[in-house]
Scaffold this motif. Structure first.
Motif, mmCIF file in Angstrom:
data_model
loop_
_atom_site.group_PDB
_atom_site.id
_atom_site.type_symbol
_atom_site.label_atom_id
_atom_site.label_comp_id
_atom_site.label_asym_id
_atom_site.label_seq_id
_atom_site.Cartn_x
_atom_site.Cartn_y
_atom_site.Cartn_z
ATOM 1 N N ILE A 1 15.632 -46.942 16.263
ATOM 2 C CA ILE A 1 15.142 -45.794 17.032
ATOM 3 C C ILE A 1 16.220 -45.336 18.020
ATOM 4 O O ILE A 1 16.499 -44.139 18.149
ATOM 5 N N ASN B 1 24.307 -50.778 9.964
ATOM 6 C CA ASN B 1 22.928 -51.214 10.135
ATOM 7 C C ASN B 1 22.620 -52.240 9.055
ATOM 8 O O ASN B 1 23.127 -52.143 7.935
ATOM 9 N N ARG B 2 21.787 -53.255 9.418
ATOM 10 C CA ARG B 2 21.461 -54.322 8.461
ATOM 11 C C ARG B 2 20.919 -53.741 7.156
ATOM 12 O O ARG B 2 21.385 -54.078 6.078
ATOM 13 N N SER B 3 19.915 -52.854 7.244
ATOM 14 C CA SER B 3 19.460 -52.147 6.043
ATOM 15 C C SER B 3 20.381 -50.939 5.902
ATOM 16 O O SER B 3 20.416 -50.102 6.797
ATOM 17 N N ALA C 1 17.594 -55.908 17.421
ATOM 18 C CA ALA C 1 16.257 -56.304 17.871
ATOM 19 C C ALA C 1 16.247 -57.300 19.028
ATOM 20 O O ALA C 1 15.608 -57.050 20.065
ATOM 21 N N SER D 1 13.073 -44.353 26.470
ATOM 22 C CA SER D 1 12.940 -44.671 25.049
ATOM 23 C C SER D 1 13.465 -43.540 24.186
ATOM 24 O O SER D 1 14.439 -42.873 24.557
ATOM 25 N N HIS E 1 8.743 -55.144 19.991
ATOM 26 C CA HIS E 1 9.847 -55.369 20.928
ATOM 27 C C HIS E 1 9.325 -55.668 22.336
ATOM 28 O O HIS E 1 9.899 -56.490 23.046
ATOM 29 N N LYS F 1 8.384 -59.230 22.194
ATOM 30 C CA LYS F 1 9.609 -60.044 22.264
ATOM 31 C C LYS F 1 10.093 -60.141 23.713
ATOM 32 O O LYS F 1 10.454 -61.213 24.204
HETATM 33 P P1 NAP Z 1 14.261 -50.716 16.161
HETATM 34 O O1 NAP Z 1 14.065 -49.280 15.895
HETATM 35 O O2 NAP Z 1 13.234 -51.705 15.741
HETATM 36 O O3 NAP Z 1 15.666 -51.154 15.568
HETATM 37 C C1 NAP Z 1 16.060 -52.499 15.557
HETATM 38 C C2 NAP Z 1 17.446 -52.600 14.962
HETATM 39 O O4 NAP Z 1 17.833 -53.984 14.931
HETATM 40 C C3 NAP Z 1 17.518 -52.086 13.520
HETATM 41 O O5 NAP Z 1 18.769 -51.477 13.347
HETATM 42 C C4 NAP Z 1 17.419 -53.394 12.734
HETATM 43 O O6 NAP Z 1 17.961 -53.301 11.449
HETATM 44 C C5 NAP Z 1 18.255 -54.291 13.608
HETATM 45 N N1 NAP Z 1 18.029 -55.692 13.322
HETATM 46 C C6 NAP Z 1 16.872 -56.386 13.423
HETATM 47 N N2 NAP Z 1 17.073 -57.670 13.087
HETATM 48 C C7 NAP Z 1 18.397 -57.789 12.755
HETATM 49 C C8 NAP Z 1 19.211 -58.858 12.324
HETATM 50 N N3 NAP Z 1 18.708 -60.088 12.156
HETATM 51 N N4 NAP Z 1 20.534 -58.615 12.093
HETATM 52 C C9 NAP Z 1 21.042 -57.368 12.271
HETATM 53 N N5 NAP Z 1 20.306 -56.306 12.680
HETATM 54 C C10 NAP Z 1 18.993 -56.519 12.922
HETATM 55 O O7 NAP Z 1 14.492 -50.993 17.733
HETATM 56 P P2 NAP Z 1 14.891 -50.017 18.917
HETATM 57 O O8 NAP Z 1 13.657 -49.436 19.491
HETATM 58 O O9 NAP Z 1 16.029 -49.149 18.499
HETATM 59 O O10 NAP Z 1 15.365 -51.114 19.991
HETATM 60 C C11 NAP Z 1 16.621 -51.787 19.859
HETATM 61 C C12 NAP Z 1 16.789 -52.706 21.065
HETATM 62 O O11 NAP Z 1 16.713 -51.922 22.264
HETATM 63 C C13 NAP Z 1 15.713 -53.791 21.201
HETATM 64 O O12 NAP Z 1 16.285 -54.950 21.779
HETATM 65 C C14 NAP Z 1 14.719 -53.171 22.160
HETATM 66 O O13 NAP Z 1 13.967 -54.155 22.852
HETATM 67 C C15 NAP Z 1 15.662 -52.416 23.086
HETATM 68 N N6 NAP Z 1 15.048 -51.263 23.793
HETATM 69 C C16 NAP Z 1 14.384 -50.315 23.097
HETATM 70 C C17 NAP Z 1 13.830 -49.245 23.796
HETATM 71 C C18 NAP Z 1 13.018 -48.185 23.105
HETATM 72 O O14 NAP Z 1 12.375 -47.409 23.824
HETATM 73 N N7 NAP Z 1 12.985 -48.087 21.784
HETATM 74 C C19 NAP Z 1 13.969 -49.145 25.186
HETATM 75 C C20 NAP Z 1 14.694 -50.133 25.857
HETATM 76 C C21 NAP Z 1 15.220 -51.200 25.146
HETATM 77 P P3 NAP Z 1 17.018 -52.886 10.193
HETATM 78 O O15 NAP Z 1 17.014 -51.386 10.169
HETATM 79 O O16 NAP Z 1 17.690 -53.505 9.024
HETATM 80 O O17 NAP Z 1 15.646 -53.479 10.443
#
Ligand code: NAP
Length: 278
Positions: free
Chosen positions: A11, A31-33, A60, A115, A227, A230
């Motif tokens: 995201i 990206n992993r996928s 993640a 976000s 998340h 987590k």
């Molecule tokens: P997301 O959309 O769920 O994306 C997660 C990413 O991590 C994807 O690229 C996923 O790859 C990758 N990933 C997961 N497991 C992995 C592994 N074992 N090895 C390599 N890559 C892996 O999450 P997001 O919302 O962008 O958030 C990313 C981070 O920012 C998290 O730590 C979250 O807590 C933090 N965050 C998010 C927000 C928010 O509002 N969204 C705000 C503040 C902080 P795949 O595509 O292959 O699954």
């Protein structure tokens, strides 16, 4: 200005990569996928780190960050920077900093708030930790995707303040869900509820941000249940914090929501547990 690569195109990473690309600074993404249509796509994380002055990681959790770091370490060295933006715990931050610095490269812990909409609009808010010179070196790039950059202190402190902020948000989300559900049960319309809330001391930017989603029952993820769960697990595992009553309560709610299949929904879906009678 330095060049940047982004590892993790979820995201947030997808939105940042787009902005860096438009600004002409993006030289690698992974990206992993696989997402080969992403701008500056590379077939491995090491290729991203080899191509870029600065590699920003936004995946993640700590386990995912560790896998990425192990993959890019051979491509790191003096003159390279790692900006770690995934939400992780302070202990992992210290470990990752040591891994990166052992190669001669620089490490900046850089979690964030704001976000999906903020990421798309370049309004991310960063919490930065590390050596002041390293922070200064990466700031011009980070300003391309952010509006505010706080210098917090060490990397561990930057990781800690992010978990502290999310603890407050998670508890507020549960409180807002219970308050709104309580009013709905009394036959009060959502319009009246939010009009009154807007003039109440309990009103917050979170309530403003989630109002439309709650009213529409729109749980498309801006920040997901999985998340936030987590993050509360990481906060709860931090020394001395295991028995914070609200942290434990909200961690259980998020755990239940994930068990009910809501892991990928926005964390405002906590309200659905109340609608289901839990
Ligand atoms: P997301 O959309 O769920 O994306 C997660 C990413 O991590 C994807 O690229 C996923 O790859 C990758 N990933 C997961 N497991 C992995 C592994 N074992 N090895 C390599 N890559 C892996 O999450 P997001 O919302 O962008 O958030 C990313 C981070 O920012 C998290 O730590 C979250 O807590 C933090 N965050 C998010 C927000 C928010 O509002 N969204 C705000 C503040 C902080 P795949 O595509 O292959 O699954």
């Amino acid at each position: 200005m330095k060049t940047i690569g982004v590892i993790g195109l979820g995201i947030i990473g997808g939105a940042w990569a787009h902005r860096y690309s438009v600004a002409g600074q993006l030289v690698g993404t992974w990206n992993r996928s696989p997402k080969p249509s992403a701008p500056a796509w590379k077939t491995s994380p090491a290729e991203v780190a080899a191509a870029a002055d600065v590699t920003q990681i936004v995946v993640a959790d700590p386990a995912a960050v560790e896998l990425v770091l192990k993959a890019i370490v051979p491509a790191l060295g003096p003159g390279k920077y790692v900006v770690q933006s995934s939400t992780i715990d302070p202990e992992s931050s210290a470990r990752f900093q040591a891994m990166v610095q052992a190669t001669g490269a620089h490490y900046v812990e850089c979690p964030f708030t704001g976000s999906k909409p903020a990421a798309e609009e370049g309004k991310t808010v960063y919490f930065m930790g590390g050596a002041p010179a390293d922070i200064d070196a990466v700031l011009p790039l980070l300003r391309l995707v952010s509006e505010v950059q706080f210098t917090i202190g060490t990397g561990e402190q930057a990781a800690a303040i992010k978990l502290a902020m999310n603890l407050n948000l998670a508890v507020q989300m549960e409180a807002l869900s219970e308050s709104l559900t309580f009013a709905r049960k009394a036959g009060i319309s959502d319009e009246t509820y939010f009009d009154v809330l807007a003039k109440n001391a309990g009103y917050s930017p979170l309530a403003k941000m989630k109002e439309l989603k709650l009213r529409a029952g729109n749980y498309d993820p801006q920040f997901s249940v999985k998340h936030m769960h987590k993050d509360m697990r990481l906060a709860s595992a931090t020394a001395g914090c295991a028995d914070y009553p609200l942290l434990e309560a909200v961690r259980e709610r998020l755990k239940l929501a994930e068990a009910r299949g809501m892991g990928d929904a926005d964390y405002c879906a906590l309200i659905r547990l109340l609608q289901q009678g839990d």
